[in-house]
Motif scaffolding. Structure first.
Motif, PDB file in Angstrom:
ATOM      1  N   LEU A  39      44.857 -25.434  51.849  1.00 19.39           N
ATOM      2  CA  LEU A  39      44.960 -23.975  51.767  1.00 19.39           C
ATOM      3  C   LEU A  39      45.178 -23.581  50.311  1.00 19.39           C
ATOM      4  CD1 LEU A  39      45.106 -22.171  54.292  1.00 19.39           C
ATOM      5  CD2 LEU A  39      47.574 -22.045  53.955  1.00 19.39           C
ATOM      6  N   ARG A  40      44.585 -22.469  49.903  1.00 19.62           N
ATOM      7  CA  ARG A  40      44.831 -21.933  48.570  1.00 19.62           C
ATOM      8  C   ARG A  40      45.660 -20.657  48.747  1.00 19.62           C
ATOM      9  NH1 ARG A  40      39.700 -20.792  46.977  1.00 19.62           N
ATOM     10  NH2 ARG A  40      39.325 -22.974  46.503  1.00 19.62           N
ATOM     11  N   VAL A  41      46.854 -20.655  48.169  1.00 22.41           N
ATOM     12  CA  VAL A  41      47.755 -19.508  48.342  1.00 22.41           C
ATOM     13  C   VAL A  41      48.136 -18.926  46.986  1.00 22.41           C
ATOM     14  CG1 VAL A  41      49.951 -18.699  49.265  1.00 22.41           C
ATOM     15  CG2 VAL A  41      48.705 -20.490  50.474  1.00 22.41           C
ATOM     16  N   GLY A  42      47.716 -17.699  46.731  1.00 23.50           N
ATOM     17  CA  GLY A  42      48.047 -17.028  45.476  1.00 23.50           C
ATOM     18  C   GLY A  42      49.536 -16.718  45.385  1.00 23.50           C
ATOM     19  N   GLU A  43      50.026 -16.707  44.144  1.00 22.34           N
ATOM     20  CA  GLU A  43      51.453 -16.416  43.922  1.00 22.34           C
ATOM     21  C   GLU A  43      51.812 -15.036  44.442  1.00 22.34           C
ATOM     22  OE1 GLU A  43      53.491 -18.578  42.826  1.00 22.34           O
ATOM     23  OE2 GLU A  43      52.229 -20.109  41.857  1.00 22.34           O
ATOM     24  N   THR A  44      50.844 -14.105  44.440  1.00 26.65           N
ATOM     25  CA  THR A  44      51.127 -12.730  44.870  1.00 26.65           C
ATOM     26  C   THR A  44      50.468 -12.411  46.210  1.00 26.65           C
ATOM     27  OG1 THR A  44      49.272 -11.927  43.553  1.00 26.65           O
ATOM     28  CG2 THR A  44      51.429 -11.890  42.509  1.00 26.65           C
ATOM     29  N   ALA A  45      50.200 -13.434  46.999  1.00 26.25           N
ATOM     30  CA  ALA A  45      49.566 -13.200  48.303  1.00 26.25           C
ATOM     31  C   ALA A  45      50.572 -12.699  49.343  1.00 26.25           C
ATOM     32  CB  ALA A  45      48.900 -14.479  48.800  1.00 26.25           C
ATOM     33  N   PHE A  86      55.961 -23.993  58.591  1.00 24.84           N
ATOM     34  CA  PHE A  86      56.681 -24.039  59.871  1.00 24.84           C
ATOM     35  C   PHE A  86      55.833 -23.417  60.982  1.00 24.84           C
ATOM     36  CE2 PHE A  86      59.405 -21.857  62.945  1.00 24.84           C
ATOM     37  CZ  PHE A  86      60.099 -22.945  63.466  1.00 24.84           C
ATOM     38  N   CYS A  87      55.289 -22.230  60.700  1.00 18.06           N
ATOM     39  CA  CYS A  87      54.506 -21.518  61.716  1.00 18.06           C
ATOM     40  C   CYS A  87      53.230 -22.273  62.087  1.00 18.06           C
ATOM     41  CB  CYS A  87      54.151 -20.118  61.229  1.00 18.06           C
ATOM     42  SG  CYS A  87      55.586 -19.031  61.129  1.00 18.06           S
ATOM     43  N   VAL A 144      52.963 -14.471  50.726  1.00 15.58           N
ATOM     44  CA  VAL A 144      53.152 -15.498  51.760  1.00 15.58           C
ATOM     45  C   VAL A 144      54.280 -16.439  51.359  1.00 15.58           C
ATOM     46  CG1 VAL A 144      52.094 -17.486  52.888  1.00 15.58           C
ATOM     47  CG2 VAL A 144      50.747 -15.433  52.463  1.00 15.58           C
ATOM     48  N   LEU A 145      55.179 -16.664  52.294  1.00 20.80           N
ATOM     49  CA  LEU A 145      56.247 -17.631  52.077  1.00 20.80           C
ATOM     50  C   LEU A 145      55.736 -18.978  52.599  1.00 20.80           C
ATOM     51  CD1 LEU A 145      59.158 -17.735  51.054  1.00 20.80           C
ATOM     52  CD2 LEU A 145      59.914 -17.325  53.385  1.00 20.80           C
ATOM     53  N   VAL A 146      55.479 -19.906  51.671  1.00 23.00           N
ATOM     54  CA  VAL A 146      54.798 -21.143  52.050  1.00 23.00           C
ATOM     55  C   VAL A 146      55.599 -21.949  53.071  1.00 23.00           C
ATOM     56  CG1 VAL A 146      53.974 -23.374  51.190  1.00 23.00           C
ATOM     57  CG2 VAL A 146      53.426 -21.290  49.948  1.00 23.00           C
ATOM     58  N   MET A 183      57.807 -12.825  58.729  1.00 19.07           N
ATOM     59  CA  MET A 183      57.500 -12.567  60.129  1.00 19.07           C
ATOM     60  C   MET A 183      56.008 -12.673  60.400  1.00 19.07           C
ATOM     61  SD  MET A 183      58.272  -9.536  62.633  1.00 19.07           S
ATOM     62  CE  MET A 183      58.913 -10.856  63.630  1.00 19.07           C
ATOM     63  N   HIS A 184      55.127 -12.243  59.451  1.00 20.01           N
ATOM     64  CA  HIS A 184      53.706 -12.280  59.795  1.00 20.01           C
ATOM     65  C   HIS A 184      53.056 -13.630  59.517  1.00 20.01           C
ATOM     66  CE1 HIS A 184      52.711 -10.665  55.599  1.00 20.01           C
ATOM     67  NE2 HIS A 184      52.105 -11.810  55.673  1.00 20.01           N
ATOM     68  N   GLU A 185      53.859 -14.607  59.053  1.00 23.83           N
ATOM     69  CA  GLU A 185      53.288 -15.934  58.808  1.00 23.83           C
ATOM     70  C   GLU A 185      52.758 -16.568  60.094  1.00 23.83           C
ATOM     71  OE1 GLU A 185      55.667 -14.778  56.911  1.00 23.83           O
ATOM     72  OE2 GLU A 185      55.201 -15.355  54.856  1.00 23.83           O
TER      73      GLU A 185
END
Ligand SMILES: Nc1nc2c(ncn2[C@@H]2O[C@H](COP(=O)(O)OP(=O)(O)OP(=O)(O)O)[C@@H](O)[C@H]2O)c(=O)[nH]1
Ligand SMILES: [Mg+2]
Lengths: 219, 89
Positions: free
Chosen positions: B31-37, B46-47, B39-41, B1-3
């Motif tokens: 974008l750099r996205v940590g495995e434990t951030a 989509f967002c 965040v659903l990529v 939801m917060h994406e």
């Protein structure tokens, strides 16, 4: 084609508001905790009992975060604590800007301890700094002892774990040692309290520790 | 939801770091996205597509590098030097 290097944190705006909140709270020499848990673990119950037990010793102000209604603020107000309700209208977590607006409506000079009750959600609030001194994560025995492993970010980012509803241990398949062991696998430094808001067990230890944090900050 | 909120923050960061005259040239946002951030990529992609509607970045795509840890950073943007429709001369 050319590349522009940016290297900025996506949450930099939230972090900036959080830093401002932290500065404001430090100025007022306030100890602030951000209480997080899944829905219904007992955040408001713990708050109600904490306010009662520390009445006359600590001046507690409260920021309540909920998706809808001010029911929790009403519960807390009954015990005489100043409280500001934030309604997120569907938002799954509190953000630092919302807390900043709430702080403006509280008398920080007349507060020793600020409790921020986050939206019930064991996932999203882990990633949003609000400017608190520490996160306190609640986990109730009915949720199962595997939850720290399944929701690690929350337990990694918290400093304190309160295991609530220990009065229900005879009735639920939850082993507290396993629960605490799982939590400490994620975060070995976690301080742990085991309490029941229903029987009052463990609440003295919790309140004593809280009062000591406030005293240490003011020393 | 917060994406969706995160996607909006990414758009704000692009706006603050790319000169307005070159906005229409943004093709790729790294974008750099940590495995434990947390965040659903797929959801973030989509967002982002929703967040850029009506902005000069409508044709930009997100490129995500997964990394260990809980980083969540805008790394860079790739610009078309001569965007169709023309920028400033
Ligand atoms: N048996 C038992 N029930 C408890 C205990 N603590 C809280 N409860 C009950 O658990 C339910 C939820 O408690 P709340 O305090 O509303 O939980 P919360 O975390 O504030 O919930 P949200 O704000 O909706 O996320 C209530 O019915 C409480 O009476 C406890 O120690 N033992
Ligand atoms: Mg509550």
């Amino acid at each position: 084609m050319s590349v522009v290097t940016i290297e900025r944190k996506v949450l930099e705006k939230n972090d900036a508001f959080a830093a401002e909140n932290r500065r404001r709270l430090a100025e007022a020499r306030l100890f602030a905790i951000n209480v997080v848990s899944s829905p219904g673990a007992g955040k408001t119950s713990l708050l109600e009992h904490t306010i009662q037990r520390l009445d006359g010793r600590l001046r507690i102000s409260v920021v309540e975060g909920d998706v809808q209604t001010d029911l929790d603020a009403q519960r807390v107000a009954r015990y005489g604590a100043p409280v500001v309700q934030i309604v997120t209208n569907g938002g799954c977590h509190l953000e630092a800007k919302l807390v900043q607006d709430a702080l403006a409506r509280l008398d920080l000079a007349a507060t020793d301890l600020l409790v921020i009750e986050n939206v019930g959600n064991l996932v999203c609030p882990a990633n949003y700094d609000l400017g608190e001194a520490m996160k306190v994560v609640l986990l109730s025995t009915t949720e199962g002892d595997d939850k720290p492993l399944k929701y690690p970010a929350m337990f990694r980012n918290a400093s304190v774990l309160v295991v609530n509803k220990i009065d229900l241990l005879p009735y639920v398949p939850c082993d507290v040692d396993t629960l605490v062991g799982n939590a400490r696998t994620i975060n070995p430094a976690l301080r742990v309290f085991q309490v029941s808001c229903t029987t009052g067990a463990g609440l003295d230890d919790w309140c004593t520790w809280l009062a000591a944090q406030v005293t240490a900050l003011r020393a | 939801m917060h994406e969706l909120g995160l996607a909006q923050s990414i758009v704000d960061i692009i706006r603050a770091n790319v000169p307005a005259g070159r906005a229409a040239g943004v093709r790729e946002v790294r974008l750099r996205v940590g495995e434990t951030a947390g965040v659903l990529v797929e959801s973030l992609e989509f967002c982002f597509g929703v967040a850029v509607v009506g902005t000069p970045y409508a044709s930009a795509v997100l490129v995500v590098d997964r990394v260990p840890g809980h980083d969540l950073q805008v790394v860079s943007v790739e610009l078309d030097d001569d965007p169709a429709g023309g920028g400033t001369p």
